[in-house]
Write an enzyme that holds these catalytic residues in place. Sequence first.
Site, short mmCIF file in Angstrom:
data_model
loop_
_atom_site.label_atom_id
_atom_site.label_comp_id
_atom_site.label_asym_id
_atom_site.label_seq_id
_atom_site.Cartn_x
_atom_site.Cartn_y
_atom_site.Cartn_z
N ASP A 9 80.20 -5.36 -10.70
CA ASP A 9 80.29 -4.32 -11.73
C ASP A 9 81.66 -4.40 -12.39
O ASP A 9 82.68 -4.22 -11.74
CB ASP A 9 80.08 -2.95 -11.07
CG ASP A 9 79.96 -1.83 -12.07
OD1 ASP A 9 79.95 -2.12 -13.29
OD2 ASP A 9 79.89 -0.67 -11.63
N ASP A 104 77.30 -5.41 -18.02
CA ASP A 104 78.47 -5.60 -17.15
C ASP A 104 78.13 -5.48 -15.68
O ASP A 104 79.02 -5.33 -14.85
CB ASP A 104 79.54 -4.56 -17.50
CG ASP A 104 79.16 -3.17 -17.02
OD1 ASP A 104 77.99 -2.80 -17.19
OD2 ASP A 104 80.03 -2.48 -16.47
N GLU A 105 76.87 -5.54 -15.35
CA GLU A 105 76.49 -5.24 -13.97
C GLU A 105 75.32 -6.14 -13.56
O GLU A 105 74.37 -6.30 -14.33
CB GLU A 105 76.03 -3.78 -13.95
CG GLU A 105 76.21 -3.06 -12.66
CD GLU A 105 75.60 -1.67 -12.74
OE1 GLU A 105 74.76 -1.37 -11.90
OE2 GLU A 105 75.96 -0.89 -13.66
MG LIG Z 1 80.87 -1.15 -15.01
#
Ligand SMILES: [Mg+2]
Length: 365
Positions: A9, A104-105
């Site tokens: 993350d 983003d993960e």
């Molecule tokens: Mg994040």
Amino acid sequence: MVRKIIHIDMDAFYASVEQRDNPSYRSLPLVVGGSPTQRGVVAAASYEARRYGIHSAMSSRVAIKKCPSLIFVRPRFEVYRAVSEQIHEVFARYTDLIEPVALDEAYLDVTQNKQNIAYASTIAKLIRGAIFKETGLTASAGISMNKFLAKMASGTNKPNGMTVILPENAEAFVKALPIEKFHGIGKVTAAKMHSLLIKNGADLKQLSQQYLIQHFGKAGEYYYKIARAQDDRPVQANRIRKSIGAETSFAQDLSDRESILLELQEIARTLKQRVDKHQASGRTITLKIKFSDYKQITRSKTLLVAINDLETIELYAVQLLESVDFNSQSIRLLGLSLSNLDNDNNAIPIQLPLFELFPTPNEMS
Ligand SMILES: [Mg+2]
């Protein structure tokens, strides 16, 4: 066999990208999305802004009250998408079992990995190092034997941190976890659990599956399992985001509101027919507009419940249309689609976080 799952993350992703690309923003409270004058919500907040109690999904008005010097930055999704591709290239050096959750993960299954590295924590360390070297951004990682635990672990040591939950420590970790911290338990469910005197994982584990299903429906099965640190959901590579859509290109560009609305209603009817054909319903409705200069925009709204009736589709389609600033441009193409379909087998029966009420950042443009 015990699986090795990593949850990666990026830290305050959109905000960190903006601070990376504009040195004058560094160490300052900044948000991406929203605006100091208009309504609208914050999509992401820098760690400096978070210190003022500002967080994503907060209205701009509230955010600026908390921090009058707050910097508002317009989102640059092309840049975020490019960075996302970079980090996926890093992941792919170790495994092809990559399940993206957001730009983003992602979850990575590294039980078998391309470089035959014995420890998942070694891989996570290498990945975080490569991400920092190649993008200048930091990521946090959680490592454990399933997705639930890996996700919980990555949030424990943010930013720029890494947490391992070993199988032998998993049950103790869950036992001590406050109920509102559980991934998949939102504000509403957490409040309901508190009213049933469930305050943490240990309390949750005391309850029978039957009791949990009785109070929480199908989600009760999931709660029963995670209370025991069990989560057998696989990491699903190539997760396809299914959607059903309809669109029309016009022989002559449309410029008057009435004909635009009429066309939109026609497209909504076509969408409804297709949705019925698939016996589907969906939580996200997206409007696509291509202007006469070929510039294309989309506007989305994600709802708490899946919809499939014509009236509701039309209602939100018109709402989305009204949120668009046309600048007197004429329209070449209109489209509508429904996604987050409830026949999507990735859907797990969880309480949705409140921000799902708003367009999610990766669906805005
Ligand atoms: Mg994040």
